[in-house]
Scaffold this motif. Structure first.
Motif, PDB file in Angstrom:
ATOM      1  N   GLU A  32       0.831  -1.205   0.000  1.00  0.00           N
ATOM      2  CA  GLU A  32       0.000   0.000   0.000  1.00  0.00           C
ATOM      3  C   GLU A  32       0.865   1.255   0.000  1.00  0.00           C
ATOM      4  OE1 GLU A  32      -2.254  -0.509   3.584  1.00  0.00           O
ATOM      5  OE2 GLU A  32      -0.646   0.277   4.855  1.00  0.00           O
ATOM      6  N   VAL A  33       0.298   2.339  -0.549  1.00  0.00           N
ATOM      7  CA  VAL A  33       1.020   3.608  -0.628  1.00  0.00           C
ATOM      8  C   VAL A  33       0.057   4.767  -0.388  1.00  0.00           C
ATOM      9  CG1 VAL A  33       2.819   2.819  -2.219  1.00  0.00           C
ATOM     10  CG2 VAL A  33       0.701   3.790  -3.131  1.00  0.00           C
ATOM     11  N   VAL A  34       0.635   5.888  -0.004  1.00  0.00           N
ATOM     12  CA  VAL A  34      -0.024   7.183  -0.072  1.00  0.00           C
ATOM     13  C   VAL A  34       0.655   7.963  -1.189  1.00  0.00           C
ATOM     14  CG1 VAL A  34      -0.231   9.425   1.100  1.00  0.00           C
ATOM     15  CG2 VAL A  34      -0.827   7.320   2.309  1.00  0.00           C
ATOM     16  N   VAL A  35      -0.135   8.583  -2.049  1.00  0.00           N
ATOM     17  CA  VAL A  35       0.396   9.447  -3.109  1.00  0.00           C
ATOM     18  C   VAL A  35       0.296  10.884  -2.628  1.00  0.00           C
ATOM     19  CG1 VAL A  35       0.080  10.286  -5.462  1.00  0.00           C
ATOM     20  CG2 VAL A  35      -0.239   7.850  -4.950  1.00  0.00           C
ATOM     21  N   ILE A  36       1.401  11.615  -2.698  1.00  0.00           N
ATOM     22  CA  ILE A  36       1.429  13.026  -2.327  1.00  0.00           C
ATOM     23  C   ILE A  36       1.542  13.863  -3.588  1.00  0.00           C
ATOM     24  CG2 ILE A  36       2.656  14.812  -1.022  1.00  0.00           C
ATOM     25  CD1 ILE A  36       3.624  12.576   0.866  1.00  0.00           C
ATOM     26  N   ASP A  37       0.464  14.585  -3.901  1.00  0.00           N
ATOM     27  CA  ASP A  37       0.360  15.500  -5.041  1.00  0.00           C
ATOM     28  C   ASP A  37       0.271  14.763  -6.385  1.00  0.00           C
ATOM     29  OD1 ASP A  37       0.247  17.724  -3.470  1.00  0.00           O
ATOM     30  OD2 ASP A  37       2.374  18.218  -3.677  1.00  0.00           O
ATOM     31  N   ALA A  38      -0.965  14.579  -6.838  1.00  0.00           N
ATOM     32  CA  ALA A  38      -1.213  13.926  -8.135  1.00  0.00           C
ATOM     33  C   ALA A  38      -1.144  14.978  -9.232  1.00  0.00           C
ATOM     34  CB  ALA A  38      -2.573  13.233  -8.122  1.00  0.00           C
ATOM     35  N   ALA A  39       0.045  15.130  -9.805  1.00  0.00           N
ATOM     36  CA  ALA A  39       0.316  16.207 -10.753  1.00  0.00           C
ATOM     37  C   ALA A  39       0.409  15.684 -12.183  1.00  0.00           C
ATOM     38  CB  ALA A  39       1.628  16.900 -10.383  1.00  0.00           C
ATOM     39  N   HIS A  40      -0.369  16.290 -13.069  1.00  0.00           N
ATOM     40  CA  HIS A  40      -0.222  16.220 -14.521  1.00  0.00           C
ATOM     41  C   HIS A  40      -0.536  14.888 -15.189  1.00  0.00           C
ATOM     42  CE1 HIS A  40       1.601  20.113 -14.038  1.00  0.00           C
ATOM     43  NE2 HIS A  40       2.698  19.634 -13.485  1.00  0.00           N
ATOM     44  N   ASP A  41      -0.069  13.769 -14.645  1.00  0.00           N
ATOM     45  CA  ASP A  41      -0.041  12.525 -15.421  1.00  0.00           C
ATOM     46  C   ASP A  41      -0.480  11.344 -14.565  1.00  0.00           C
ATOM     47  OD1 ASP A  41       0.562  10.350 -17.041  1.00  0.00           O
ATOM     48  OD2 ASP A  41       2.483  11.165 -17.715  1.00  0.00           O
ATOM     49  N   ALA A  42      -1.789  11.113 -14.515  1.00  0.00           N
ATOM     50  CA  ALA A  42      -2.314  10.021 -13.683  1.00  0.00           C
ATOM     51  C   ALA A  42      -1.806   8.669 -14.150  1.00  0.00           C
ATOM     52  CB  ALA A  42      -3.842  10.048 -13.701  1.00  0.00           C
ATOM     53  N   GLU A  43      -1.623   8.512 -15.446  1.00  0.00           N
ATOM     54  CA  GLU A  43      -1.175   7.216 -15.977  1.00  0.00           C
ATOM     55  C   GLU A  43       0.220   6.871 -15.462  1.00  0.00           C
ATOM     56  OE1 GLU A  43      -0.606   4.936 -20.278  1.00  0.00           O
ATOM     57  OE2 GLU A  43      -1.606   6.882 -20.182  1.00  0.00           O
ATOM     58  N   ALA A  44       1.126   7.847 -15.487  1.00  0.00           N
ATOM     59  CA  ALA A  44       2.491   7.606 -15.009  1.00  0.00           C
ATOM     60  C   ALA A  44       2.504   7.308 -13.512  1.00  0.00           C
ATOM     61  CB  ALA A  44       3.380   8.811 -15.308  1.00  0.00           C
ATOM     62  N   ILE A  45       1.664   8.006 -12.760  1.00  0.00           N
ATOM     63  CA  ILE A  45       1.604   7.772 -11.314  1.00  0.00           C
ATOM     64  C   ILE A  45       1.036   6.382 -11.038  1.00  0.00           C
ATOM     65  CG2 ILE A  45       0.662   8.586  -9.126  1.00  0.00           C
ATOM     66  CD1 ILE A  45       0.427  11.396 -10.531  1.00  0.00           C
ATOM     67  N   ALA A  46      -0.044   6.039 -11.738  1.00  0.00           N
ATOM     68  CA  ALA A  46      -0.665   4.726 -11.538  1.00  0.00           C
ATOM     69  C   ALA A  46       0.291   3.602 -11.915  1.00  0.00           C
ATOM     70  CB  ALA A  46      -1.943   4.627 -12.360  1.00  0.00           C
ATOM     71  N   ALA A  47       1.119   3.823 -12.936  1.00  0.00           N
ATOM     72  CA  ALA A  47       2.086   2.803 -13.332  1.00  0.00           C
ATOM     73  C   ALA A  47       3.096   2.567 -12.222  1.00  0.00           C
ATOM     74  CB  ALA A  47       2.793   3.229 -14.621  1.00  0.00           C
ATOM     75  N   ARG A  48       3.505   3.631 -11.526  1.00  0.00           N
ATOM     76  CA  ARG A  48       4.461   3.475 -10.436  1.00  0.00           C
ATOM     77  C   ARG A  48       3.800   2.833  -9.212  1.00  0.00           C
ATOM     78  NH1 ARG A  48       9.363   6.138  -9.879  1.00  0.00           N
ATOM     79  NH2 ARG A  48       9.103   6.365 -12.128  1.00  0.00           N
ATOM     80  N   VAL A  49       2.531   3.106  -9.003  1.00  0.00           N
ATOM     81  CA  VAL A  49       1.795   2.457  -7.917  1.00  0.00           C
ATOM     82  C   VAL A  49       1.726   0.954  -8.153  1.00  0.00           C
ATOM     83  CG1 VAL A  49      -0.488   2.193  -6.860  1.00  0.00           C
ATOM     84  CG2 VAL A  49       0.426   4.485  -7.313  1.00  0.00           C
ATOM     85  N   GLY A  50       1.518   0.555  -9.408  1.00  0.00           N
ATOM     86  CA  GLY A  50       1.403  -0.865  -9.742  1.00  0.00           C
ATOM     87  C   GLY A  50       0.151  -1.462  -9.123  1.00  0.00           C
ATOM     88  N   GLY A  51       0.293  -2.634  -8.539  1.00  0.00           N
ATOM     89  CA  GLY A  51      -0.853  -3.321  -7.964  1.00  0.00           C
ATOM     90  C   GLY A  51      -1.131  -2.970  -6.510  1.00  0.00           C
ATOM     91  N   ARG A  52      -0.442  -1.985  -5.987  1.00  0.00           N
ATOM     92  CA  ARG A  52      -0.608  -1.645  -4.573  1.00  0.00           C
ATOM     93  C   ARG A  52      -1.895  -0.845  -4.334  1.00  0.00           C
ATOM     94  NH1 ARG A  52       5.177   1.000  -3.428  1.00  0.00           N
ATOM     95  NH2 ARG A  52       4.786   1.837  -5.532  1.00  0.00           N
ATOM     96  N   GLU A  53      -2.405  -0.967  -3.125  1.00  0.00           N
ATOM     97  CA  GLU A  53      -3.563  -0.158  -2.733  1.00  0.00           C
ATOM     98  C   GLU A  53      -3.108   1.270  -2.454  1.00  0.00           C
ATOM     99  OE1 GLU A  53      -6.796   0.314   0.919  1.00  0.00           O
ATOM    100  OE2 GLU A  53      -5.307  -1.307   0.974  1.00  0.00           O
ATOM    101  N   VAL A  54      -3.841   2.254  -2.981  1.00  0.00           N
ATOM    102  CA  VAL A  54      -3.575   3.654  -2.654  1.00  0.00           C
ATOM    103  C   VAL A  54      -4.478   4.034  -1.481  1.00  0.00           C
ATOM    104  CG1 VAL A  54      -3.541   6.029  -3.473  1.00  0.00           C
ATOM    105  CG2 VAL A  54      -2.934   4.167  -5.038  1.00  0.00           C
ATOM    106  N   ARG A  55      -3.878   4.233  -0.325  1.00  0.00           N
ATOM    107  CA  ARG A  55      -4.654   4.539   0.884  1.00  0.00           C
ATOM    108  C   ARG A  55      -5.256   5.940   0.829  1.00  0.00           C
ATOM    109  NH1 ARG A  55      -3.667   1.538   5.482  1.00  0.00           N
ATOM    110  NH2 ARG A  55      -5.443   2.732   6.262  1.00  0.00           N
TER     111      ARG A  55
END
Length: 206
Positions: A32-55
């Motif tokens: 699981e992860v927390v994302v701090i500041d979802a800027a510009h490119d949701a696809e790139a952020i989601a790719a780095r998250v992978g299969g983890r839960e975003v809390r």
């Protein structure tokens, strides 16, 4: 585990638009992860998250370059969007009343990956600006409140130089000097590296 995604896009406020690169920070573990500041490119952020839960998707403030991918990322992940409500006016400039969020409070603790992230309300760059302190990790995610070399910009609407200096002095420079400062743009620094320069910033009205 702390990870960074650098995304590129534009920042718009007060009738101007500028090209910017933003740091998106992921904090957590392999589950699981927390994302701090979802800027510009949701696809790139989601790719780095992978299969983890975003809390949670924590917004350090609501300037559009820090929140313009938050709706898509929330839709992709099902994660709650968290923002300090003092930035409502800036939020509405990007999303109107079409997207809600869960209010962040000063002193709140966001749990992820076995550690706690503490929310520090640090107004100045914007009324609802927050920093995210991970005491167990020895880091603070400063958004646009503190950078390598000085405080964030305060020349635009809803900002105040005196307020950001007060926030930095009372909320950030009181942290241990070895605390790593992961910023919203550019290179990281440390509390110990920045603290000696406070009076210089005040003198030049940086």
């Amino acid at each position: 585990m702390i990870d960074r995604v650098i995304t590129s896009g534009t920042f718009s406020l007060d009738g101007g638009t500028w090209e910017v690169d933003n740091n998106v920070w992921l904090v957590g573990n392999h589950r699981e992860v927390v994302v701090i500041d979802a800027a510009h490119d949701a696809e790139a952020i989601a790719a780095r998250v992978g299969g983890r839960e975003v809390r949670a998707i924590v917004c350090t403030h609501a300037h559009n370059d820090h929140i313009n991918a938050v709706r898509e990322l929330a839709e992709r992940t099902g994660a709650p969007i968290r923002l300090h409500p003092a930035d409502q006016v800036l939020w509405e400039q990007e999303y109107g009343d079409k997207l809600g969020y869960e209010p962040l409070a000063d002193g709140e603790r966001v749990e992820v990956g076995g550690c706690a992230l503490e929310i520090l309300h640090t107004p100045g760059h914007s009324p609802g600006a927050v920093c995210v302190h991970g005491p167990e990790l020895g880091v603070v995610f400063s958004g646009d409140t503190l950078f390598k070399g000085g405080p964030g910009a305060t020349g635009r609407s809803y900002s105040s130089f005196e307020t950001i200096i007060d926030s930095i002095r009372k909320r950030l420079l009181t942290l241990p000097p070895e605390t790593v400062v992961h910023t919203g743009h550019g290179d990281s620094t440390s509390i110990g590296a920045e603290a000696p320069h406070l009076e210089e910033w005040i003198a030049r009205g940086h």
